[in-house]
Structure formats: structure tokens, C-alpha cells
Motif scaffolding. Structure first.
Motif, PDB file in Angstrom:
ATOM      1  N   PRO A 191       0.827  -1.205   0.000  1.00  0.00           N
ATOM      2  CA  PRO A 191       0.000   0.000   0.000  1.00  0.00           C
ATOM      3  C   PRO A 191       0.867   1.262   0.000  1.00  0.00           C
ATOM      4  N   TYR A 192       0.261   2.364  -0.369  1.00  0.00           N
ATOM      5  CA  TYR A 192       0.999   3.629  -0.405  1.00  0.00           C
ATOM      6  C   TYR A 192       1.362   4.063   1.022  1.00  0.00           C
ATOM      7  N   GLN A 193       2.484   4.752   1.140  1.00  0.00           N
ATOM      8  CA  GLN A 193       2.967   5.161   2.463  1.00  0.00           C
ATOM      9  C   GLN A 193       3.322   6.645   2.542  1.00  0.00           C
ATOM     10  N   ASN A 194       3.168   7.373   1.481  1.00  0.00           N
ATOM     11  CA  ASN A 194       3.577   8.779   1.481  1.00  0.00           C
ATOM     12  C   ASN A 194       2.462   9.665   2.032  1.00  0.00           C
ATOM     13  N   TYR A 195       2.104   9.424   3.291  1.00  0.00           N
ATOM     14  CA  TYR A 195       1.042  10.208   3.899  1.00  0.00           C
ATOM     15  C   TYR A 195       1.331  10.352   5.402  1.00  0.00           C
ATOM     16  N   VAL A 196       0.651  11.382   6.024  1.00  0.00           N
ATOM     17  CA  VAL A 196       0.630  11.556   7.480  1.00  0.00           C
ATOM     18  C   VAL A 196      -0.817  11.766   7.891  1.00  0.00           C
ATOM     19  N   ARG A 215      -5.993  12.172   6.322  1.00  0.00           N
ATOM     20  CA  ARG A 215      -4.665  11.983   5.750  1.00  0.00           C
ATOM     21  C   ARG A 215      -4.278  13.139   4.835  1.00  0.00           C
ATOM     22  N   PHE A 216      -2.969  13.446   4.851  1.00  0.00           N
ATOM     23  CA  PHE A 216      -2.420  14.468   3.969  1.00  0.00           C
ATOM     24  C   PHE A 216      -1.159  13.914   3.321  1.00  0.00           C
ATOM     25  N   GLU A 217      -0.870  14.444   2.161  1.00  0.00           N
ATOM     26  CA  GLU A 217       0.337  14.010   1.441  1.00  0.00           C
ATOM     27  C   GLU A 217       1.590  14.437   2.219  1.00  0.00           C
ATOM     28  N   LEU A 218       2.524  13.528   2.334  1.00  0.00           N
ATOM     29  CA  LEU A 218       3.813  13.828   2.999  1.00  0.00           C
ATOM     30  C   LEU A 218       4.788  14.318   1.938  1.00  0.00           C
ATOM     31  N   THR A 219       5.124  15.605   2.036  1.00  0.00           N
ATOM     32  CA  THR A 219       6.090  16.174   1.097  1.00  0.00           C
ATOM     33  C   THR A 219       7.490  16.113   1.706  1.00  0.00           C
ATOM     34  N   ASN A 220       8.481  16.339   0.886  1.00  0.00           N
ATOM     35  CA  ASN A 220       9.880  16.265   1.333  1.00  0.00           C
ATOM     36  C   ASN A 220      10.179  17.354   2.367  1.00  0.00           C
ATOM     37  N   GLY A 221      10.650  16.951   3.566  1.00  0.00           N
ATOM     38  CA  GLY A 221      11.024  17.909   4.618  1.00  0.00           C
ATOM     39  C   GLY A 221       9.847  18.494   5.361  1.00  0.00           C
ATOM     40  N   MET A 222       8.635  17.896   5.226  1.00  0.00           N
ATOM     41  CA  MET A 222       7.428  18.429   5.857  1.00  0.00           C
ATOM     42  C   MET A 222       7.541  18.308   7.379  1.00  0.00           C
ATOM     43  N   LYS A 223       7.161  19.438   8.123  1.00  0.00           N
ATOM     44  CA  LYS A 223       7.229  19.464   9.582  1.00  0.00           C
ATOM     45  C   LYS A 223       5.838  19.625  10.169  1.00  0.00           C
ATOM     46  N   ILE A 224       5.781  19.620  11.516  1.00  0.00           N
ATOM     47  CA  ILE A 224       4.485  19.629  12.195  1.00  0.00           C
ATOM     48  C   ILE A 224       3.718  20.912  11.896  1.00  0.00           C
ATOM     49  N   ASN A 225       4.401  22.058  11.844  1.00  0.00           N
ATOM     50  CA  ASN A 225       3.685  23.317  11.598  1.00  0.00           C
ATOM     51  C   ASN A 225       2.999  23.323  10.237  1.00  0.00           C
TER      52      ASN A 225
END
Length: 1010
Positions: free
Chosen positions: A412-417, A428-438
Motif C-alpha cells: 500500500p501507499y505510504q507517502n502520507y501523514v 490523511r495528507f500528502e507527505l512532502t519532502n522535509g514536511m514538519k508539524i507546523n
């Protein structure tokens, strides 16, 4: 039967002469057949010598000797004619010597044994056998086979099972129904005769054979419009009965053979009877073979895409359906919508296979399709990138036995938070490169009540375990560069909480007889008393009781509750009263209504009032009041009624009160104006209930006979007018009235009055009219012997063909032929037919040549209205068709698909024609299925007697047919157990005993012939 009796008579004379034991009529006819002696010819030659073998005194020895001599002369004459005929024929290519009697017995015995072993499949159980056969079929292995095995397609056994489309091709034997409505009305059922025509009543015949149903409908609409007045939408043509045809299904099917089915079936329906293609049979290259035409290709996949394709494959008599071997079978498995084995034709490769398979599933991995293929006796694997292939014009070639596997994307896809809790957009939201909590908080947006001092992040480890880490939201929101603002990883889940997540909320409720039931949060530190709660609920309803109950939770045991009764009226009168309790968390105050403690009472009125209904009970409601409430009495109401009253303490006890409605209205103070009680039911009856329905019936020669409601002053003139007046054939001076007389304590009697009316229906005999009484029966008689002209039609080879009216009720066939000027020189009398439309009888076999010789002949029928006599031109040919070896002798252009026309030869039976002109019975044929259809419609079949066959005679214009041998099947007893084995020794012994009797007959005939 008469012909056979003639033969028996002849043989009986011979048995008397030579002291031989008598034999059966089948034996006699069989022996004459074997000697080549035609019974009709022998009968004719004996008649020429003055001997009628049906009328001979067997007790006169002199007459018997005279018959013997005549028989010897006739046999000698017939033998001489046979020799002359054989000398005029070309010599046969292969000698065929006459077998000895002993060899005939041996061959016949073997043939009989073989025929005993064979099994006929009876048509009346064919459908049941097909269903049982289908239930035993294994699951399909090739896509397309399943429609023949899972009853997706039905074999239609009756024409009413299906409505044929306009493409259905009409043929001989089809019965059509014509319906016309509107200004003109007509309903006719017509059969397409052997010449391809139908003959509508009082219309010229119409040729329909070979026309599609749609074209036939247009043609008949135009023809009928010349004789009837109707709109195009007021005409309908339907198939009442579909002819039956024999279809041969061969090749790779699970049950091959010949099948007799209605012509409404297409090739697809017929294949159901054969179980469809076998596990190795083709579903793409099935052939429909028809004599004189190029074979048609049947593709089951085309049918699955468009079922209308089947309308192109209607069948005709003796069509062949051939299912060849499937040539290129490939299998596809994995992430496709229809994983199956498919048959591909020329030009169909991988792209087409994917299309047949319904396309890829959503999780299909197109980057690598794995193909397993046998190359040089070794199994090889080939990888194909379908993504590249589908964007190009190229295709990947497939070979038979290829197996294509389409892998599915399992990971399954894993590029999410994830984020959950006090945010406006959880999920769920897309996890982009270097994405932080803010960044995640900026997308999900915190709610105002979110706690910022505490949050957690749920993180998944590499080994699949999870751990929880605390997050300082306040620090992140104050400074995005804070160390608390960590970088997110795939599948991280951020959990945000609110203040209320950590506080227990309490409520209280008020329900029942209040204006607005409420459920409000309980305010800690603020007291809410019962009167306040009632005000919050909008106050009490008018029917509220003066008390209520509080359901209170036990603080020491959350599963227990206590109930407290409160005096609501005392609280409202004095809010300071001790009953005005303070509510506690989770209290439920319920106030009851007075209706909860009272029964709903009603009363009802039915019968002859304008608005029968049920009403809520009200005190002091009288009989007059409820009648007025229901709209008053109807005109047919009686002056009395009945009240049905129920004892409220015992509903099973009832009493009936009769009331005088008239008095109740005239004097409302009288006792008749009863005061109603709860649950009373008043019923006022209609006067019609106490009156018998009186009718007058009229029948006979009127246009609209029937029953009419009696009314006062109902006269003969009235009922004749209401019945549509008199018909043409009605007798004005013979109108009979039957009247039943009723008297108290006396039996009823019937009297009759006979009347005469004039043109205006006035009664002549009584001065103008005649009053009718209830239950009178009026009968209008028909004029004596009234009858319109009855028309019959004679067509073909007479001097003056056309319609002729019958001159009397007993006019016969010969009279019409003579009135038509007699027959022409080209008339073929043996082919004459009589078609009777009356009672849907259809064709009647006639022997016109015998009728012309003897008007007392039984074929000189009395004719009926609508009869059609058809006398064709001379025919000197004989047609041979069916399962013969004719293709071995002649080219295809002559045989016309196994059918050949040859010259007529006198005194030759059907077997002789098959052997001499069609090279004998074919491998799929059977001698005992040889039949002859004579020009007049008569059909003769081959008859069996022990080991011998009596083949039918042949006339000019006859059709000789050789039937198909049925498939063999082991017989079972009625109980389902296999039948006991045949005792062949005993059967042969019985057969030899019979053969001895036949041998005696042969010797007898030989002795006569010396």
C-alpha cells in the motif's frame, strides 16, 4: 387398411388353394414388396379380368380356381414387364446378384439385432433429456462456453416461449395470426402451405415463404388494406406456431446429432441442445452450413457484446452447425477483471486479450506482464511492459497455450501523514519532502478549543511496532524553528485534544406532557429546580397530569436508578413547597398526560348515509345528531336502523337495538332518538338490500343479445331497439316471449307468447306494443333455411379456375370440378389437394383421379365454405433427399446440398430410388427412416415386420426422404435400473420361427408363379 386387406385376401386365396397356413397382412405386403410386385398394379390388372379381390365368394371352389388362374397370369405379365424395363436400363457398374433365401434370413436377423440395440430418443421427452444433460456438464474452461452450460440461453420448445423478431424468416408450416381492429375488425389464423402461400378468406392467395416477418407484415398490411378499412397502427401480425425443422450439430460439441426444434430458435439456441462446444471446441469459428450457400461464421464473443447478432442466424431445414477445434487458446490470470482462457482469432493479440478480459483492475501493475510460453519443448518466461505497448501502435503477438499473468500492486501507499482530534480537517495528507508539524497544522487548522499544552505523535517503527512521543504545540506555534517542530515521517499520526476531552459532562432531561422536551447541560454550582426545568421546557401541555416522576442516578452505583414521585400541581401553586426539588446531574423528569390513563372512546355510523365514518365519542350525542354529522340519509335509506352496543365491562357481550329513524327526526324527544354510548355502531340499511334484481333477457337474431335491467313500462319495441335491432336473417313474425308465473304456495309455470312486429318494431297483433315483465326471455327466431352464399375456390389446372358458390348443402368435389369446365390436359391429378379453412382443419388428402372415375369414391367429399381445391400441373419427377450417398455420384451443383431430382419409374419403391439414384443410404442415415411424401400430402413410412421392411411406394411428384440415425443411449427401466439383458438365443429362436413362416410364403408365391 383397405389396400392391405386386399393383399391379405389375395394370399388367403392362395393359402386355400395350396393348403398353406395363413400369414399376417404385414408378411404378405412385405413379400410382394420383395418380389417387386406393386399391389395397386396387381389389383388393377385383376379388375381388368373382372376379378374384384375384395368381393369374392370363398365358398365357391370354381371361383377360387378362376382367381388362381388370373393370379398366375398377372404375375407372369408383371414379370415380363420388369424384364423389359431392366433391359432398357444401362448396365449397373457393380453386379448386385439376388441373395439366396437363407442369406436373406441371416442378413435380416443381423439387421434386426442391430435395430433392437439402437435407441430412439422420443421428441416428447427431448427437452427433459436436454435439461438433465445440461445439469451433468462440467464447468466451462473457455470463455464463451458458459452461456450454453449455465442456461444463459434457452432452447425454445414452443413458439409461445418467444416473440420472433422482424428478421425471422417464414417458411412452410408456420402459422401466423392477423389481427385488425378499429373501423374494421378481423382475426385470422393462416398456415403457409407447401407451395409457400397463405389464403385469406375471400382474398387472393399471398406468397410468404422466404420473407422475413417484418417484410411479411408490410406486405400483408398493404394487401388487407384493399379489403378492410384500418390505420397502420391497427394492424398486427404475429407467429402463432413455428414450424419444426431438423438441424444437424456436429464437430466438437458435447452431444452431437440431429435435433428437431421449432424454427424460432437461432443457431445459438440450437447449440444449447448439444451442450455447446466441448472443452476443446471453438467458440469463435463455429460454422452454419446451408446447401447452396457459403458457410456463415458464428462468433460467440460477438454475441456476448451484442445479443442482437443472433437474429442473423435463424435456421432452416437440414442446416448443419459444425464446431471445429479451438485453434489459439490463451489464458490470462491475476489483476484483470475477467481471468479466463480465451480463444483468439487472426489479428487479435495482447491488446485484444486485455479487452476481452474486461481490462485491468485498479491495482494492476502494467509495467511487467509475465508471459509463460512453450518454446522448443521448454517453458520460457517473457516480460512485457504494457505501459509502453498501449501508447504505441504495435502489439505483442500471442501463441496458443500462452499464459499471461498480471501482477497486482500488493504494497500500500505510504507517502502520507495522519492528523486527528481538535482540527477542522482531520484525516490523511500528502507527505512532502522535509514536511514538519507546523506545515501539517497549517493544512488541518486547529480548532479554538484545542489544547496547546499537550499533543502526541504516533510513529511507526521499521519493524512494524509503534511508539508515542509527546509534542509541545505551544512551543511550535510560538516559534516554528523550535526543536519541538520535528520533521514528519511516513505514516506519522498527530493527535490533538480539546479541553472537554478531560472533563465529564452532565445533562438533565424533561420529557412527557410538556410543550418542548429538553436535554440540557447541567451547570455545576447553579441550582435548577423542578419549576425552572418546566419553564425551560415551555410549560405544561393542557392535558398534563398533576404529578410526575424523577429518575435519578445512584452516585455510588452508576448502574442503579431511583424513582421519586413529585406533586407538579403543588409545585406550580407554591414554588417554595418542599416538593420543588433541586435537580441533579443525569436526572430525567417525566410528566404524564391525562390521556395516558383514559381509553379513547368512539362511535360509528355505516350504511345509507352520505358520509359513513367513525367519530370521537361526545356526551349526549343522539341518533339524529350522528346522522346529521354524517351528511344525512341517502335517498335509498330505510326508515329504520340498528344500533350494535357493546358492554364496556365485557366486550364479548353485545345487544342489538332497533330504532325508528323517521320518528327520531319527527320528534327528537321521543325514545327513538337514542342517546349514543361509547363504541356504539349504527347501521342504516339500503332499500335495495330488500329488493331482487330483475332483468329481461333477449337472444336470437338480434345484433346485441344480452340481459337488460327491468324497468316499468318496458316493451318489446324498447328491448329490440336496445339490442341493436333485428339481423338480416331475423323472422319478424316469430318473436317469442317466455314468462314465468309466480303464485303463492304453487309451483311456477312458464307461458309463451308469439308476436309479430313491423319495420318499426311495433307489435302488429296487439295494436302497437307488448309490456314485458321481470325475468321475461325474448327469443327472435331465424328465417327458415336462411343462408348466404358459401364460396369455395378451385385453382390450377381446370378450364375455368376461381371462386364458385355452393348450390346446395351437399355439393361434392366432382360437381365443382365439372362446373369449372373439367380438368386440363396438363392436370396432375395425384397431386391435387383440398384445403379446409373451417374449424382450422387444414389439408385433406384426396384422390381426385379416383373421384373422376367413380363419383361414389370416398374422396368425393361434400364441400364446405372456404374450401380451396388446387390441381397442379403434371409432374414427372421424383425428389430424393436426406442422408444418402448421392454426393459420391454427382457434383455439388447437381445434388443441391444432398437433394436430387430424377425421372419417375413405375412400380419402384422408395428403397429402389435411393439405391439406384442416390448410391444408397448414407452412414448417418437409417433404412427404417425412409419416408415418401406424395403430391397430395399423404406420407408413407417404412414398416417393419420381424426382419423385413416394407418400403413405401412412389408416385409422380413424390419426395423420398432418408432420415438421420438417432444417437445411441443405454436404455434404463422405469425404476432407473439398467434394463435386463436381451436373451438373444430365445429372440433368435422366435425370429427363426417367424422366418420359417415367411419362407413358406415365398415358396407359395414361387409355386403360383410357375
Amino acid at each position: 387398411m383397405k389396400r392391405l386387406l386386399g393383399v391379405i385376401t389375395l394370399i388367403l386365396f392362395a393359402s386355400i388353394l395350396f393348403a398353406q397356413p395363413p400369414i399376417s397382412e404385414q408378411q404378405a405386403q412385405a413379400e410382394l414388396e420383395k418380389l417387386g410386385v406393386d399391389e395397386e398394379l396387381m389389383r388393377k390388372k385383376l379388375l381388368e379380368r373382372g376379378i374384384d379381390i375384395d368381393n369374392i365368394d370363398q365358398t365357391d371352389p370354381g371361383r377360387i380356381l378362376e382367381v388362381q388362374k388370373a393370379v398366375e397370369e398377372v404375375l407372369a405379365e408383371i414379370e415380363a414387364e420388369k424384364i423389359r424395363d431392366e433391359q432398357s436400363l444401362p448396365p449397373p457398374t457393380t453386379p448386385n446378384p439376388e441373395p439366396k433365401v437363407e442369406q436373406v434370413l441371416v442378413d435380416s436377423t443381423e439387421a434386426a439385432i442391430q435395430e433392437i440395440k439402437s435407441t430412439d430418443i422420443e421428441e416428447d421427452v427431448a427437452e427433459q433429456l436436454i435439461e438433465e444433460f445440461q445439469s451433468t456438464l462440467s464447468p466451462s474452461t473457455i470463455y464463451g462456453q458458459q452461456i450454453f452450460r449455465d442456461k444463459s440461453i434457452k432452447l425454445f420448445r414452443q413458439s409461445e416461449d418467444i416473440k420472433p423478431p422482424d428478421s425471422y424468416v417464414l417458411g412452410v408450416g408456420d402459422i401466423i395470426a392477423v389481427s385488425i381492429w378499429g373501423l374494421s375488425e378481423e382475426g385470422a389464423v393462416l398456415e403457409i402451405n407447401k407451395s409457400g402461400f397463405i389464403k385469406p378468406y375471400q382474398m387472393p392467395r399471398i406468397y410468404l415463404k422466404g420473407l422475413s416477418l417484418g417484410k411479411a407484415k408490410d406486405l400483408l398490411r398493404k394487401r388487407y388494406s384493399r379489403y378492410y378499412n384500418f390505420r397502420p397502427s391497427e394492424f398486427e401480425l404475429t407467429i402463432n406456431y413455428s414450424r419444426t425443422i431438423t438441424v444437424n450439430i456436429v464437430g466438437e460439441v458435447t452431444n452431437y446429432g440431429a435435433f428437431t426444434i421449432p424454427a424460432i430458435n437461432t443457431a445459438f439456441n440450437a447449440l444449447v441442445a448439444a451442450g455447446g462446444p466441448s472443452d476443446i471446441g471453438s467458440v469463435r469459428n463455429i460454422q452454419l452450413i446451408r446447401a447452396g450457400q457459403q458457410p456463415k461464421r458464428i462468433d460467440v464473443y460477438e454475441y456476448l457484446l451484442d445479443p442482437q447478432v443472433q437474429n442473423e442466424f435463424y435456421l432452416q431445414e437440414n442446416d448443419y452447425i459444425n464446431v471445429p477445434l479451438a485453434e489459439r487458446l490463451v489464458t490470462i490470470t491475476g489483476a484483470v477483471k475477467r481471468a479466463y482462457t480465451f480463444e483468439l482469432t487472426k489479428g487479435e493479440e495482447l491488446k485484444k486479450l486485455i479487452e476481452f478480459a474486461g481490462g485491468f483492475k485498479d491495482n494492476a501493475y502494467k509495467g511487467k506482464l509475465q508471459i509463460t510460453r512453450i518454446i522448443n519443448d521448454e517453458e520460457n518466461i517473457i516480460d512485457v511492459d504494457f505501459r509502453t505497448l498501449e501508447n504505441s501502435s504495435a502489439d505483442f503477438q500471442l501463441f496458443s497455450s500462452d499464459v499471461i499473468k498480471v501482477e497486482g500492486i500488493a504494497k500500500p501507499y505510504q507517502n502520507y501523514v495522519d492528523i486527528a482530534g481538535a482540527v477542522e480537517f482531520p484525516g490523511r495528507f500528502e507527505l512532502t519532502n522535509g514536511m514538519k508539524i507546523n506545515s501539517l497544522l497549517g493544512k488541518a487548522i486547529l480548532e479554538e478549543e484545542a489544547r496547546k499544552d499537550v499533543a502526541f505523535i504516533q510513529r511507526t517503527n521499521i519493524d512494524g511496532t509503534a511508539r508515542i512521543e509527546r509534542v509541545d504545540l505551544a512551543g511550535i506555534l510560538a516559534d516554528i524553528n523550535s526543536v519541538a517542530n520535528i520533521t514528519l515521517r511516513p505514516r506519522d499520526k498527530l493527535l490533538i485534544y480539546t479541553q472537554k476531552d478531560f472533563v465529564n459532562s452532565a445533562i438533565f432531561k424533561v420529557e412527557g406532557a410538556v410543550r418542548n422536551a429538553i436535554s440540557l447541560p447541567f451547570s455545576v454550582g447553579k441550582e435548577i429546580q423542578i419549576d425552572d426545568a418546566i419553564l425551560l421546557a415551555g410549560g405544561l401541555q393542557p392535558d398534563a397530569a398533576g404529578f410526575g416522576y424523577i429518575s435519578r442516578l445512584n452516585p455510588n452505583n452508576k448502574k442503579e436508578r431511583e424513582t421519586i414521585r413529585v406533586d407538579i400541581q403543588a409545585i406550580l401553586d407554591n414554588p417554595d413547597a418542599p416538593e420543588n426539588l433541586v435537580l441533579k446531574p443525569f436526572d430525567v423528569l417525566k410528566i404524564y398526560s391525562i390521556e395516558s390513563y383514559t381509553d379513547d372512546a368512539t362511535f360509528r355510523i355505516d350504511g345509507s348515509v352520505r358520509n359513513p365514518a367513525e367519530y370521537a365519542f361526545a356526551e349526549n350525542t343522539s341518533l339524529k345528531d350522528i346522522i346529521s354529522m354524517s351528511g344525512g340519509l341517502r335517498a335509498d335509506a330505510t326508515s329504520f336502523g340498528y344500533i350494535q352496543r357493546v358492554d364496556p365491562n365485557n366486550t364479548k357481550q353485545r345487544k342489538i337495538i332497533r330504532v325508528d329513524i323517521k320518528k327520531a327526526f319527527e320528534d327528537p324527544t321521543s325514545i327513538e332518538n337514542v342517546i349514543l354510548e361509547p363504541f356504539d355502531k349504527l347501521n342504516i340499511y339500503s332499500k335495495e338490500l330488500f329488493t331482487d334484481d330483475s332483468t329481461i333477457k333477449i337472444t336470437g337474431s338480434v345484433r346485441s343479445p344480452g340481459e337488460f335491467q327491468y324497468a316499468e313500462n318496458f316493451t318489446i319495441k324498447d328491448i329490440l331497439t336496445m339490442a341493436g335491432g333485428l339481423k338480416m336473417e331475423a323472422s319478424q313474425n316469430r318473436i317469442e316471449v317466455f314468462r314465468t308465473i309466480f303464485k303463492d304456495d304453487q309451483p311456477t309455470e312458464t307461458i309463451i307468447a308469439t308476436l309479430e312486429v313491423d319495420e318499426d318494431f311495433n307489435v302488429v297483433s296487439s295494436g302497437g306494443d307488448f309490456d314485458l315483465m321481470p325475468f321475461d326471455l325474448v327469443v327472435v327466431r331465424k328465417l327458415p333455411e336462411f343462408e348466404l352464399q358459401n364460396i369455395v375456390t378451385i385453382e390450377g389446372e381446370v378450364k375455368y379456375p376461381g371462386p364458385y358458390p355452393l348450390m346446395d348443402n351437399n355439393e361434392r368435389l366432382l360437381n365443382i370440378v365439372e362446373r369449372a369446365g373439367g380438368i386440363t390436359q396438363e392436370a396432375f391429378l395425384k397431386g391435387a389437394t383440398l384445403y379446409r379453412t373451417q374449424d382450422n382443419i387444414g389439408y385433406i388428402v384426396i384422390e381426385l383421379d379416383d373421384v373422376l372415375k367413380d363419383k361414389k369414391n370416398r374422396s368425393n367429399f361434400i364441400l364446405k365454405e372456404g374450401d380451396i381445391i388446387e390441381i397442379p400441373k403434371q409432374r414427372d419427377l421424383v425428389t430424393i433427399q436426406g442422408e444418402t450417398k448421392v454426393n459420391e455420384l454427382y457434383p455439388e451443383k447437381i445434388t443441391q446440398g444432398g437433394r436430387i431430382n430424377v425421372a419417375y419409374r413405375k412400380r419402384k419403391n422408395a428403397k429402389w430410388y435411393v439405391d439406384h439414384y442416390a448410391a444408397g443410404v448414407g452412414d448417418n442415415g437409417q433404412k427404417k427412416r425412409i419416408t415418401v411424401e406424395h403430391p397430395n400430402g399423404e406420407i408413407e413410412r417404412t414398416k417393419n415386420f420381424i426382419f423385413f421392411k416394407s418400403y413405401p411406394s412412389v408416385r409422380e411428384g413424390s419426395i423420398v426422404s432418408v432420415g438421420v440415425k438417432p444417437p445411441k443411449k443405454e436404455k434404463e427401466s422405469r425404476s432407473g435400473e439398467p434394463k435386463e439383458k436381451v436373451d438373444w438365443g430365445r429372440s433368435l429362436a422366435d425370429g427363426l420361427a417367424q422366418a420359417t413362416a415367411v419362407l413358406s410364403l415365398i415358396l407359395l408365391v414361387q409355386q403360383i408363379n410357375k
